[in-house]
Motif scaffolding. Structure first.
Motif, PDB file in Angstrom:
ATOM      1  N   VAL A  94       9.781  -7.436  -1.274  1.00  0.00           N
ATOM      2  CA  VAL A  94       8.389  -6.792  -0.934  1.00  0.00           C
ATOM      3  C   VAL A  94       8.306  -6.140   0.071  1.00  0.00           C
ATOM      4  CG1 VAL A  94       6.066  -7.353  -1.272  1.00  0.00           C
ATOM      5  CG2 VAL A  94       7.679  -8.474  -2.809  1.00  0.00           C
ATOM      6  N   LEU A  95       8.165  -4.526   0.206  1.00  0.00           N
ATOM      7  CA  LEU A  95       8.319  -4.026   1.349  1.00  0.00           C
ATOM      8  C   LEU A  95       7.114  -2.981   1.325  1.00  0.00           C
ATOM      9  CD1 LEU A  95      12.175  -3.251   1.650  1.00  0.00           C
ATOM     10  CD2 LEU A  95      10.790  -5.140   2.654  1.00  0.00           C
ATOM     11  N   LEU A  96       6.122  -2.974   0.435  1.00  0.00           N
ATOM     12  CA  LEU A  96       5.211  -2.106   0.554  1.00  0.00           C
ATOM     13  C   LEU A  96       3.832  -2.988  -0.012  1.00  0.00           C
ATOM     14  CD1 LEU A  96       3.754   0.704   0.164  1.00  0.00           C
ATOM     15  CD2 LEU A  96       4.334   0.786  -1.999  1.00  0.00           C
ATOM     16  N   LEU A  97       2.814  -2.770   0.865  1.00  0.00           N
ATOM     17  CA  LEU A  97       1.458  -3.330   0.357  1.00  0.00           C
ATOM     18  C   LEU A  97       0.645  -2.013  -0.307  1.00  0.00           C
ATOM     19  CD1 LEU A  97       0.107  -5.401   3.251  1.00  0.00           C
ATOM     20  CD2 LEU A  97       0.881  -6.212   1.008  1.00  0.00           C
ATOM     21  N   TYR A  98       0.681  -2.200  -1.520  1.00  0.00           N
ATOM     22  CA  TYR A  98      -0.021  -1.048  -2.385  1.00  0.00           C
ATOM     23  C   TYR A  98      -1.389  -1.241  -2.633  1.00  0.00           C
ATOM     24  CZ  TYR A  98      -1.049   2.030  -6.593  1.00  0.00           C
ATOM     25  OH  TYR A  98      -1.724   2.679  -7.524  1.00  0.00           O
ATOM     26  N   HIS A  99      -2.437  -0.321  -1.929  1.00  0.00           N
ATOM     27  CA  HIS A  99      -3.820  -0.816  -1.742  1.00  0.00           C
ATOM     28  C   HIS A  99      -4.462  -0.115  -3.262  1.00  0.00           C
ATOM     29  CE1 HIS A  99      -4.694  -2.613   1.986  1.00  0.00           C
ATOM     30  NE2 HIS A  99      -3.505  -2.268   2.043  1.00  0.00           N
ATOM     31  N   THR A 100      -4.949  -1.017  -4.183  1.00  0.00           N
ATOM     32  CA  THR A 100      -6.064  -0.561  -5.239  1.00  0.00           C
ATOM     33  C   THR A 100      -7.512  -0.643  -4.685  1.00  0.00           C
ATOM     34  OG1 THR A 100      -6.011  -2.632  -6.402  1.00  0.00           O
ATOM     35  CG2 THR A 100      -4.460  -1.390  -6.923  1.00  0.00           C
ATOM     36  N   ASP A 101      -7.632  -0.947  -3.589  1.00  0.00           N
ATOM     37  CA  ASP A 101      -9.023  -1.264  -3.184  1.00  0.00           C
ATOM     38  C   ASP A 101      -9.315  -0.058  -2.018  1.00  0.00           C
ATOM     39  OD1 ASP A 101      -7.214  -1.921  -1.142  1.00  0.00           O
ATOM     40  OD2 ASP A 101      -8.397  -3.492  -0.341  1.00  0.00           O
ATOM     41  N   ALA A 102      -8.453   0.762  -1.922  1.00  0.00           N
ATOM     42  CA  ALA A 102      -8.634   2.011  -0.886  1.00  0.00           C
ATOM     43  C   ALA A 102      -9.879   2.786  -1.407  1.00  0.00           C
ATOM     44  CB  ALA A 102      -7.537   2.732  -0.562  1.00  0.00           C
ATOM     45  N   GLU A 103     -10.376   3.668  -0.324  1.00  0.00           N
ATOM     46  CA  GLU A 103     -11.174   4.786  -0.603  1.00  0.00           C
ATOM     47  C   GLU A 103     -10.706   6.056  -1.206  1.00  0.00           C
ATOM     48  OE1 GLU A 103     -10.468   5.732   3.526  1.00  0.00           O
ATOM     49  OE2 GLU A 103     -10.052   4.323   2.311  1.00  0.00           O
ATOM     50  N   ASN A 104     -11.709   6.672  -2.150  1.00  0.00           N
ATOM     51  CA  ASN A 104     -11.288   7.915  -2.561  1.00  0.00           C
ATOM     52  C   ASN A 104     -10.045   7.860  -3.496  1.00  0.00           C
ATOM     53  OD1 ASN A 104     -11.658  10.732  -2.794  1.00  0.00           O
ATOM     54  ND2 ASN A 104     -10.364  11.163  -1.346  1.00  0.00           N
ATOM     55  N   ARG A 105      -9.774   7.120  -4.344  1.00  0.00           N
ATOM     56  CA  ARG A 105      -8.660   6.966  -5.257  1.00  0.00           C
ATOM     57  C   ARG A 105      -9.004   7.897  -6.411  1.00  0.00           C
ATOM     58  NH1 ARG A 105      -7.084   2.377  -7.352  1.00  0.00           N
ATOM     59  NH2 ARG A 105      -4.886   2.706  -7.019  1.00  0.00           N
ATOM     60  N   ALA A 106      -7.967   8.868  -6.955  1.00  0.00           N
ATOM     61  CA  ALA A 106      -7.964   9.444  -8.081  1.00  0.00           C
ATOM     62  C   ALA A 106      -8.296   8.755  -9.237  1.00  0.00           C
ATOM     63  CB  ALA A 106      -6.769  10.546  -8.056  1.00  0.00           C
ATOM     64  N   CYS A 107      -7.748   7.703  -9.558  1.00  0.00           N
ATOM     65  CA  CYS A 107      -8.046   7.056 -11.014  1.00  0.00           C
ATOM     66  C   CYS A 107      -9.397   6.232 -10.686  1.00  0.00           C
ATOM     67  CB  CYS A 107      -6.893   5.841 -11.075  1.00  0.00           C
ATOM     68  SG  CYS A 107      -6.633   4.674  -9.493  1.00  0.00           S
ATOM     69  N   ASP A 108      -9.982   6.118  -9.562  1.00  0.00           N
ATOM     70  CA  ASP A 108     -11.298   5.651  -9.637  1.00  0.00           C
ATOM     71  C   ASP A 108     -12.323   6.675  -9.909  1.00  0.00           C
ATOM     72  OD1 ASP A 108     -10.266   3.077  -8.876  1.00  0.00           O
ATOM     73  OD2 ASP A 108     -10.566   3.211  -6.910  1.00  0.00           O
ATOM     74  N   ARG A 109     -11.898   7.821  -9.600  1.00  0.00           N
ATOM     75  CA  ARG A 109     -12.834   9.158  -9.681  1.00  0.00           C
ATOM     76  C   ARG A 109     -13.095   9.551 -11.037  1.00  0.00           C
ATOM     77  NH1 ARG A 109     -10.149  10.879  -5.062  1.00  0.00           N
ATOM     78  NH2 ARG A 109      -9.258  12.701  -6.417  1.00  0.00           N
ATOM     79  N   HIS A 110     -11.886   9.310 -11.921  1.00  0.00           N
ATOM     80  CA  HIS A 110     -11.802   9.957 -13.232  1.00  0.00           C
ATOM     81  C   HIS A 110     -10.888   9.124 -13.931  1.00  0.00           C
ATOM     82  CE1 HIS A 110     -11.660  12.716 -16.423  1.00  0.00           C
ATOM     83  NE2 HIS A 110     -10.177  12.882 -16.272  1.00  0.00           N
ATOM     84  N   ILE A 111     -11.458   8.464 -15.084  1.00  0.00           N
ATOM     85  CA  ILE A 111     -10.599   7.757 -15.891  1.00  0.00           C
ATOM     86  C   ILE A 111     -10.114   8.696 -17.204  1.00  0.00           C
ATOM     87  CG2 ILE A 111     -10.689   5.709 -17.547  1.00  0.00           C
ATOM     88  CD1 ILE A 111     -12.573   4.548 -15.933  1.00  0.00           C
TER      89      ILE A 111
END
Length: 323
Positions: free
Chosen positions: A205-222
């Motif tokens: 496990v060498l990456l922290l992948y944030h789903t809580d970050a600002e301005n994510r494309a998948c949050d702006r448009h489903i």
């Protein structure tokens, strides 16, 4: 072999709250990056200025008008001075040992051109989730991922774009990331790699992948229909020369993608869209998912109708009470 040197490419668009941690995770690498190329894709929140204030060595920032993440990454690769390209999104962080592990994988598999590691999802501050991977008995020193489509269709993606390294030669051969596609562009690249090359995978496990970050494309448009990468894959399965087993795995992979979109649309309350997606033939290859999502959709529709009925009754009762 000459010293292995990495060019890190970071697309940046309005990530002022997270880009500092991202860059700090590069500075903390036990195996130092040779250069860092930040491509500012027309940020308007001061992200580029934040990067400049850090005054990091071996970092250069390039600005372009907003053209999307694919164009930003492609530009970064075109400017890279070294043959191994590591991608890192401006809201993710590497473990201090990421580049060291990529270095070790390259030494172990010098004939290969694509390397990747496992990751953890960060859904909220200090809340971490392990992806569900359909891989067992992987050597801690890495292995060749036998069938990307089979693995990805039976669990989460085994790696993310921020946990992979690709040679500039292979990247150019594949044509880079698709321009104009703000979602699924990473899976498009993964699929092209899987169809043309081999994938070296580390279970660390060498990456922290944030789903809580600002301005994510998948949050702006489903998305309300399958993404272009999956549509292209479905077209590829119609090619007579494609291997039968590979075709089955690709179809299951596309089915998993559609089921993911169904889940997103159900959570967004778009039940009509969810039911339409569930009617796609590839969903039949994920029968349990299809059944669960169908029942979930119907339950949500019934719940919505009952709530609407109770609201109507209450309004009618209030009107009658006043009269």
């Amino acid at each position: 072999m000459n010293k292995i040197q990495f060019s890190v490419v970071i697309p940046l668009y309005n990530k002022i709250d997270s880009v500092t941690k991202t860059l700090e995770s590069i500075s903390a690498q036990r195996y130092a990056a040779a250069e860092i190329i930040v491509v500012d894709d027309g940020s308007s929140d001061g992200s580029a200025e934040k990067v400049r204030e850090l005054n990091m060595p071996n970092l250069r920032i390039v600005e372009q008008t907003n053209q999307g993440v694919s164009a930003a990454r492609n530009l970064g690769v075109s400017l890279a001075s070294f043959p191994y390209i590591a991608f890192l999104d401006a809201d993710d962080q590497w473990s201090p040992f990421f580049l060291a592990e990529m270095h070790n994988l390259i030494l172990r598999f010098p004939e290969q051109s694509f390397f990747a590691s496992h990751y953890q999802k960060v859904v909220k501050q200090d809340i971490y989730i392990d992806p569900k991977l359909a891989i067992k008995n992987v050597s801690p020193t890495g292995c060749i991922l036998e069938n990307y489509f089979a693995v990805a269709s039976n669990g989460d993606l085994p790696f993310m774009v921020s946990s992979c390294v690709i040679t500039s030669y292979l990247f150019d051969q594949l044509g880079g990331f698709p321009i104009g596609e703000s979602m699924g562009e990473d899976q498009e690249l993964f699929c092209r790699v899987a169809l043309q090359s081999q994938i070296v995978f580390s279970p660390l496990v060498l990456l922290l992948y944030h789903t809580d970050a600002e301005n994510r494309a998948c949050d702006r448009h489903i998305p309300q229909r399958i993404l272009p990468f999956a549509a292209r894959l479905l077209e590829k399965t119609l090619t007579p020369s494609i291997d039968t087993e590979l075709k089955r795995d690709i179809l299951r992979y596309c089915g998993a993608h559609v089921c993911h979109l169904v889940r997103l649309n159900i959570r967004a309350g778009d039940f009509i869209v969810a039911k339409r997606l569930l009617k796609m033939d590839v969903c039949k290859l994920k029968p349990m998912h299809k059944l669960v999502f169908y029942l979930w959709t119907e339950l949500c529709i019934c719940h919505s109708l009952i709530n609407g009925l109770f609201k109507w009754i209450r309004r009618s009762f209030n009107i009658n009470s006043k009269s």
